[in-house]
Write a protein that holds these residues in place. Structure first.
Motif, PDB file in Angstrom:
ATOM      1  N   LEU A  33      -3.225   8.417   1.221  1.00 41.86           N
ATOM      2  CA  LEU A  33      -4.018   9.594   0.896  1.00 41.86           C
ATOM      3  C   LEU A  33      -4.663   9.484  -0.484  1.00 41.86           C
ATOM      4  O   LEU A  33      -5.809   9.907  -0.677  1.00 41.86           O
ATOM      5  N   GLN A  34      -3.950   8.906  -1.428  1.00 38.41           N
ATOM      6  CA  GLN A  34      -4.482   8.786  -2.785  1.00 38.41           C
ATOM      7  C   GLN A  34      -5.710   7.884  -2.845  1.00 38.41           C
ATOM      8  O   GLN A  34      -6.596   8.074  -3.687  1.00 38.41           O
ATOM      9  N   ASN A  35      -5.784   6.912  -1.961  1.00 38.74           N
ATOM     10  CA  ASN A  35      -6.914   5.973  -1.960  1.00 38.74           C
ATOM     11  C   ASN A  35      -8.078   6.442  -1.090  1.00 38.74           C
ATOM     12  O   ASN A  35      -9.106   5.765  -1.008  1.00 38.74           O
TER      13      ASN A  35
ATOM     14  N   HIS B 293      -1.675  13.732   8.668  1.00 39.85           N
ATOM     15  CA  HIS B 293      -0.396  13.236   8.158  1.00 39.85           C
ATOM     16  C   HIS B 293       0.723  14.236   8.445  1.00 39.85           C
ATOM     17  O   HIS B 293       1.837  13.845   8.826  1.00 39.85           O
ATOM     18  N   ASP B 294       0.435  15.513   8.257  1.00 39.84           N
ATOM     19  CA  ASP B 294       1.449  16.542   8.508  1.00 39.84           C
ATOM     20  C   ASP B 294       1.886  16.543   9.978  1.00 39.84           C
ATOM     21  O   ASP B 294       3.080  16.671  10.283  1.00 39.84           O
TER      22      ASP B 294
ATOM     23  N   PRO C  17     -13.861  16.702   0.341  1.00 42.80           N
ATOM     24  CA  PRO C  17     -12.617  17.483   0.466  1.00 42.80           C
ATOM     25  C   PRO C  17     -12.270  17.837   1.913  1.00 42.80           C
ATOM     26  O   PRO C  17     -11.088  17.918   2.268  1.00 42.80           O
ATOM     27  N   LYS C  18     -13.273  18.031   2.763  1.00 44.01           N
ATOM     28  CA  LYS C  18     -12.994  18.335   4.169  1.00 44.01           C
ATOM     29  C   LYS C  18     -12.417  17.110   4.874  1.00 44.01           C
ATOM     30  O   LYS C  18     -11.573  17.246   5.767  1.00 44.01           O
ATOM     31  N   ILE C  19     -12.877  15.917   4.490  1.00 48.39           N
ATOM     32  CA  ILE C  19     -12.306  14.687   5.054  1.00 48.39           C
ATOM     33  C   ILE C  19     -10.850  14.545   4.614  1.00 48.39           C
ATOM     34  O   ILE C  19      -9.966  14.205   5.413  1.00 48.39           O
ATOM     35  N   TYR C  20     -10.609  14.832   3.329  1.00 50.19           N
ATOM     36  CA  TYR C  20      -9.239  14.740   2.822  1.00 50.19           C
ATOM     37  C   TYR C  20      -8.333  15.731   3.546  1.00 50.19           C
ATOM     38  O   TYR C  20      -7.224  15.373   3.969  1.00 50.19           O
ATOM     39  N   ASP C  21      -8.794  16.971   3.679  1.00 51.95           N
ATOM     40  CA  ASP C  21      -7.969  17.998   4.324  1.00 51.95           C
ATOM     41  C   ASP C  21      -7.653  17.629   5.773  1.00 51.95           C
ATOM     42  O   ASP C  21      -6.522  17.802   6.244  1.00 51.95           O
ATOM     43  N   PHE C  22      -8.671  17.104   6.485  1.00 50.21           N
ATOM     44  CA  PHE C  22      -8.455  16.694   7.872  1.00 50.21           C
ATOM     45  C   PHE C  22      -7.413  15.586   7.949  1.00 50.21           C
ATOM     46  O   PHE C  22      -6.508  15.615   8.793  1.00 50.21           O
TER      47      PHE C  22
END
Length: 552
Positions: A522-524, A324-325, A314-319
């Motif tokens: 992001l989904q992948n 992206h933002d 989850p930390k990788i995803y959030d980063f």
């Protein structure tokens, strides 16, 4: 200008303006140094400038430790190497650059700064008089109490003097650290070391060194260090800043010791700064540049490995989502956005540049997407924006095989919008700013169908992808075709799962809008980071070895 030994290899240069130096002159000197691939620190004209102000007293303090009988040169060097995470201790370094230089420098600082403790140690004077080098020896072991004395004396002098540099406004604490890491090749700078040991402990060591000063000395420990130590809070560093002139805001990503790699701090600071600039009605153009020889050399790979070790995807995803933002703030900005990609732009750095309206390059420009060779895919819009700029086939060539892209080829593909001489960069920025945003950023085809582009487009055609994706030469190409051999060799070095996912995401770009395509990246993300090959590829990069992929 103050170059560092060895000037052909050491990337640091200190630029010292005179009182009557104009802003234009300083800017031209800094730009010249950047063209040489140097990391630039602009500082006040004070004795020792930045790095030698703390480095030279550090050398002399080592001599005093030896002279006072605390330890041998070998023991002092060994403790110093461990405390500062460096490869050579003070005595080995003096032997490398010459003891006379150390003696002259420390005597000069003693006189100019009215600090008697900087006066060259007698053993250093005797060594220079005898025209000898330090005999270091191999017996590095010492007891814990001796090691503590050495460590705290050497850290104390660095902490105290680094604080003086900042108090005197010679440069920022970020530049002090940068000087240590780039010029001296320390793993961490003085203020980062303070954070590591605790700022309260750093103050204690600095005060201990200050207490060693004689009566009537000009050496004073800055009060702000004591105040900071009492708070118990670490130093907070700024790696992203902006200079605004005539409606143009130039953002500088200033982490050259790591080739400006994107980490959580840089991404957060860049995002916050872009919010401010986008809301500023007096600004019409935003320019991004990186300090040193790189624009941005991708994301911080160690961050990914550490999070995988923690089983903390989850930390990788959030980063990545935060990244992206930030890129969307550039993509959707009402301002004209320009990336000065005049050096290396790799992986996430190239993705950052592609989110801008324009990319200016010079003969030093080099692009590459290395992700598939380290077990992942470009996850900050690389599969989407590249495809929309230069088309599916050319994007496959760039992303799947991870081919190096030189300046001319980048311009032919449209990844560079302006290829100019280094001296023309500023004028090009002004011209773009005057003309404003492009009418069509995403043309979906190369700008020029040069021979190299034509070869890439033909090789990575839809008909050939079935063979390429499994590492086989497509039909119609001979086994001795040098181009086909080179491309298949590149493909063979990639992680199979990453290769397939990257290829699928490039295809997604051809059938969706940008927002949908970015969402697909992001989904992948969890799927790719869950593979053994992703961990193997990322780990191998840190360890400096070739990965072994198992398609798992």
């Amino acid at each position: 200008m103050h170059f560092f030994y060895h000037p052909a290899k050491n990337r640091l240069v200190e630029v010292i303006p005179a009182e009557d130096s104009s802003e234009d002159t300083i800017a031209r000197v800094v730009q010249y140094c950047k063209q040489l691939g140097k990391v630039v620190i602009v500082c006040k004209d004070r004795p020792g400038f930045v790095v030698n102000r703390f480095f030279v007293p550090w050398l002399n303090e080592a001599c005093l430790l030896y002279e006072e009988g605390h330890a041998t040169p070998a023991q002092i060097d060994s403790v110093a190497c461990e405390a500062f995470s460096i490869g050579m201790g003070p005595f080995a370094l003096m032997n490398l650059t010459g003891p006379p230089i150390a003696l002259h420098s420390t005597d000069y600082l003693a006189q100019q700064l009215d600090t008697s403790r900087y006066t060259g140690a007698q053993n250093l004077r005797d060594l220079v008089a005898a025209n000898e080098m330090w005999t270091i020896g191999e017996d590095v072991d010492c007891d814990d109490e001796t090691a503590k004395t050495i460590r705290e004396r050497l850290l104390g002098v660095v902490f105290a003097v680094a604080s003086q540099i900042v108090e005197e406004e010679i440069c920022s604490m970020e530049d002090v650290d940068r000087g240590a890491k780039v010029g001296l090749r320390w793993a961490k700078g003085p203020f980062e070391l303070m954070n590591e040991f605790g700022v309260d402990e750093a103050y204690r060591m600095a005060q201990g060194y200050t207490d060693l000063q004689g009566e009537g000395t000009g050496f004073k420990l800055p009060e702000f260090l004591q105040v900071k130590g009492q708070t118990g809070n670490p130093w907070v560093f700024e790696f992203v800043d902006a200079e605004i002139k005539n409606g143009i805001a130039t953002i500088n990503i200033n982490r050259p010791e790591a080739m400006n790699a994107l980490n959580e701090t840089v991404v957060a600071q860049l995002g916050a700064l872009l919010d401010n600039l986008n809301d500023d009605s007096t600004i019409h153009t935003i320019v991004l540049e990186g300090a040193g020889k790189a624009f941005v050399a991708g994301a911080d790979v160690k961050f990914f490995v550490d999070r995988l070790d923690e089983n903390a995807f989850p930390k990788i995803y959030d980063f990545t989502a935060d990244g992206h933002d930030v890129l969307s703030k550039l993509e959707n900005s009402s301002k004209t956005t320009i990336a000065l990609t005049t050096g290396l732009a790799l992986g996430g750095g190239l993705e950052l540049a592609l989110s801008c309206d324009y990319r200016i390059g010079t003969r030093r420009t080099q692009f590459r997407f290395p992700e598939t060779s380290i077990g992942i895919y470009p996850g900050l819009g690389g599969t989407q924006r590249t495809t929309r700029i230069c088309g599916v086939n050319a994007a496959r060539w760039a992303i799947l095989a991870g081919n190096w892209i030189g300046p001319k080829l980048a311009a032919d593909l449209g990844l560079l919008t302006h290829l100019v001489e280094p001296a023309d960069v500023d004028a090009t920025v002004d011209s773009i700013a005057e003309n404003g945003k492009p009418s069509n950023k995403y043309t979906g085809a190369p700008v020029r169908m040069s021979e190299a582009v034509q070869a890439a487009v033909e090789f990575y055609s839809d008909e050939n992808m079935g063979s390429i994706i499994v590492g086989q030469t497509p039909e119609g190409f001979n086994d001795d075709d040098s181009y086909a051999i080179r491309q298949i060799k590149q493909i063979s070095r990639t992680a199979p799962i990453a290769l397939r996912m990257a290829s699928e995401l490039i295809d997604v770009a051809s059938s969706t809008n940008l927002e949908e395509g970015l969402a697909a990246e992001l989904q992948n993300l969890e799927g790719i980071f869950a593979t053994k090959d992703a961990y193997e590829g990322l780990s191998s990069l840190i360890q400096g070895r070739r990965p072994t992929y198992t398609n798992e």
